[in-house]
Structures are given as C-alpha cells and as structure tokens.
Design a protein around this motif. Structure first.
Motif, mmCIF file in Angstrom:
data_model
loop_
_atom_site.group_PDB
_atom_site.id
_atom_site.type_symbol
_atom_site.label_atom_id
_atom_site.label_comp_id
_atom_site.label_asym_id
_atom_site.label_seq_id
_atom_site.Cartn_x
_atom_site.Cartn_y
_atom_site.Cartn_z
ATOM 1 N N LEU A 1 0.715 -1.304 0.032
ATOM 2 C CA LEU A 1 -0.111 0.156 0.061
ATOM 3 C C LEU A 1 1.043 1.303 -0.088
ATOM 4 O O LEU A 1 1.911 1.152 0.308
ATOM 5 C CB LEU A 1 -0.860 0.046 1.381
ATOM 6 N N ALA A 2 0.331 2.403 -0.256
ATOM 7 C CA ALA A 2 1.072 3.669 -0.682
ATOM 8 C C ALA A 2 1.158 4.113 0.964
ATOM 9 O O ALA A 2 0.536 3.580 1.907
ATOM 10 C CB ALA A 2 0.340 4.557 -1.100
ATOM 11 N N TYR A 3 1.800 5.267 0.966
ATOM 12 C CA TYR A 3 1.975 6.215 2.142
ATOM 13 C C TYR A 3 3.077 5.605 3.333
ATOM 14 O O TYR A 3 3.985 4.886 3.213
ATOM 15 C CB TYR A 3 0.895 6.614 2.643
ATOM 16 N N GLY A 4 2.640 5.285 4.553
ATOM 17 C CA GLY A 4 3.522 5.330 5.591
ATOM 18 C C GLY A 4 3.779 4.025 6.438
ATOM 19 O O GLY A 4 3.864 4.467 7.541
ATOM 20 N N GLY A 5 3.417 3.161 5.931
ATOM 21 C CA GLY A 5 3.481 1.691 6.418
ATOM 22 C C GLY A 5 2.673 1.458 7.846
ATOM 23 O O GLY A 5 1.455 2.257 7.753
ATOM 24 N N TYR A 6 2.841 0.665 8.783
ATOM 25 C CA TYR A 6 2.224 0.766 9.769
ATOM 26 C C TYR A 6 2.920 0.329 11.171
ATOM 27 O O TYR A 6 3.962 -0.506 11.127
ATOM 28 C CB TYR A 6 0.986 -0.204 9.734
ATOM 29 N N PRO A 7 2.607 0.425 12.412
ATOM 30 C CA PRO A 7 3.206 -0.126 13.494
ATOM 31 C C PRO A 7 2.924 -1.718 13.844
ATOM 32 O O PRO A 7 1.652 -2.178 13.471
ATOM 33 C CB PRO A 7 2.719 0.703 14.892
ATOM 34 N N ILE A 8 3.794 -2.494 14.338
ATOM 35 C CA ILE A 8 3.813 -3.866 14.456
ATOM 36 C C ILE A 8 4.192 -4.283 15.917
ATOM 37 O O ILE A 8 4.900 -3.649 16.413
ATOM 38 C CB ILE A 8 4.417 -4.712 13.342
ATOM 39 N N ASP A 9 3.669 -5.621 16.236
ATOM 40 C CA ASP A 9 4.618 -6.229 17.378
ATOM 41 C C ASP A 9 4.309 -7.960 17.112
ATOM 42 O O ASP A 9 3.442 -8.139 16.345
ATOM 43 C CB ASP A 9 3.723 -5.863 18.774
ATOM 44 N N VAL A 10 5.154 -8.577 17.637
ATOM 45 C CA VAL A 10 5.336 -9.962 17.479
ATOM 46 C C VAL A 10 5.250 -10.497 18.818
ATOM 47 O O VAL A 10 6.263 -10.278 19.605
ATOM 48 C CB VAL A 10 6.265 -10.549 16.573
ATOM 49 N N ARG A 11 4.319 -11.252 19.270
ATOM 50 C CA ARG A 11 4.275 -11.950 20.537
ATOM 51 C C ARG A 11 3.743 -13.606 20.557
ATOM 52 O O ARG A 11 2.785 -13.800 19.992
ATOM 53 C CB ARG A 11 3.548 -11.292 21.652
ATOM 54 N N ASP A 12 4.419 -14.544 20.980
ATOM 55 C CA ASP A 12 4.124 -16.038 20.979
ATOM 56 C C ASP A 12 3.520 -16.275 19.792
ATOM 57 O O ASP A 12 2.444 -16.943 19.747
ATOM 58 C CB ASP A 12 2.645 -15.999 22.143
#
Length: 293
Positions: A134-145
C-alpha cells in the motif's frame, strides 16, 4: 465438628481463589528512569518520519527503527547500545522480533513496494512475508507468542487514521484471525502487546501523546496516562511488566523512558481450578462418609 470446619475453610478458600479471575483492574504506571541515548539513536529524518520501538523476547533487547537509516539498532533495557542489524530500506517504520527473525514494516516505493519483511537472525536472509503493498507510511507492528499484531493501512502520510489491530499467526500471516477496533480518536503511533493479559498499550499519534491501555478482545479503553511525549515520532513497547518509550529527537539527544506497571491482572486461575477444588472437597466428604460407616 472439626471435619465440618475444615470443609467450610476449603469452601471459603475456593471462593477466594476463583475471585482471582475477575475483571481487569485499573492500572498504574510510574516513570522509573529516563536514559539519554547514544547519537546513533538520533539520526536525521528524511520525510514522513514515524519511529518505532520493539522488544526481542529471545535476547531481552530493545529494538529501534528509525525512518531514515537502513538498520535496526539494539540496546539493553537501560538504553545502552548493543549492536545494529542492517536492512535494505531507508523508510522503516516499526520493528519486532522473535527467536528466529527480526520483523519490520516500511513504505519504500509506496504502492510499488511490499510493506512487511522478516530478516533471519542467523543467515541474514530477507523475506517478504505479507502481500501488503500500500502507499504512504507503513504501520506499527508487534510480535508475541507466534502472532503478528499490526494496525490497518495508513491512508496518507499520517498515522492519525490508525485505530485497529489485525492479529494473525506468523505461519499464515495474511490470514487475519481477528481485527480489534480500539476506542481511540488519536491514531496509533506505536503499540506493545501484553499477551498475558490480552491487552495492548498504545501511544497516541499526537504531539502531546498519552499512553492508552486497551482490552484486545473488545477494543475497550481501560486506562489513559498523560506522558507528554511527541507521539508523531516516538516508539513504544511492553516487556516484563514495564513500558518503554523511545522519544526520538532529530540530531539528539533522544531518550528512553522506562515505566513500571502495576495493578494489571496476574495470570488468571486455570480453567481446571474449579474441578480441582471440587475434587479436594469431594475427598473430604468421601473420607468423612467412609469413617462414619
């Protein structure tokens, strides 16, 4: 009479133990320390410049994603630099890790470039892990379990529209198991997942940001804490009962804030507890009956 007193005591204990699995409590956070970070944590920005903070559950390190550098920087929980890992893009927005991989989102090439990658810690091999383009600015992420948590897509060079978290297994990353809409009006600058309590800690995408605590089942807002950082270019993560805020400042000094968390539920009593307690009580009744006969 003594046996009846014992049974009554067990019943009272049963009620007390079962009450431990009640509703979520109001939390408190307390600023423990503010650490001044090394100059490499204050690299100059490029254009749209959200910054990210993650936690490596395997190494116990904090992970820093700066928008205009081709690397993931690492520190211990006191903000002391421990190393860097190179990446291939200079528009990274967020970072996470597990025992095998680093994970990062970026907006390089906008609608012509994939948004989500992993990088193997041992081999250094980069892998596109999602069809998100997608265009523009990505997104925040997290990874757990073994799960990937990520917001919806940004629709402009701003994260003010972000208000939900998509949850999927890392093994089937684009098969979304759950999308939780959060009760927030301020967007999501970054977030950290407390998988024990099934909660998300979210930093406002706001120049005078608060940290908000959400129920990950319902999206309900549980708590708000005014921390007064610039959430337009900051990162947040959660680790071992503490919150960490990366307050990025162009050309420095950037800082790392650590907050202790209290008042959240501990691990709930297991579902089998009522059966265990019933069994214990039953033993007393059986023993009492056998003695009487």
């Amino acid at each position: 009479m003594i046996k009846l007193i014992k049974i009554k005591t067990i019943l009272m204990t049963s009620v007390a133990l079962l009450s431990l699995s009640g509703a979520a409590n109001a939390a408190l956070i307390n600023l423990d320390n503010t650490y001044t970070l090394a100059p490499n944590f204050s690299s100059p920005r490029g254009n749209f410049h959200p910054q990210g903070l993650g936690y490596d559950t395997a190494s116990g390190e904090l992970l820093y994603m700066q928008q205009n550098v081709r690397r993931i920087d690492r520190s211990d929980i006191f903000g002391v630099f421990t190393g860097s890992t190179s990446i291939d893009f200079s528009h990274g927005t967020s970072v996470a890790a597990d025992s095998t991989n680093y994970y990062y989102s970026n907006y390089t090439s906008n609608a012509n470039g994939p948004d989500l990658y992993s990088k193997n810690k041992i081999t250094g091999v980069r892998t596109q892990i999602s069809s998100d383009v997608l265009a523009y600015g990505g997104y925040p992420i997290d990874v757990r379990d073994g799960k990937m948590y990520r917001s919806e897509y940004s629709t402009t060079y701003s994260w003010a529209n972000l208000s939900s978290i998509r949850i999927s297994n890392l093994s089937t990353i684009d098969s979304i198991d759950q999308t939780v809409t959060l009760d927030t009006l301020f967007g999501i600058a970054d977030f950290g997942i407390d998988s024990v309590n099934n909660e998300a800690w979210v930093l406002d995408y706001n120049a005078n940001a608060a940290i908000r605590r959400f129920d990950l089942t319902t999206g309900a807002l549980l708590d708000v804490f005014a921390v007064g950082v610039d959430g337009l270019d900051a990162g947040l993560t959660y680790a071992n009962g503490k919150l960490y805020v990366y307050d990025w400042v162009e050309n420095g000094p950037s800082t790392l804030r650590s907050y202790s968390v209290s008042g959240v539920n501990v691990v709930s009593a297991p579902a089998s507890l009522p059966m265990i307690l019933a069994g214990i009580i039953g033993v007393f009744f059986i023993r009492k009956s056998s003695i009487a006969s």
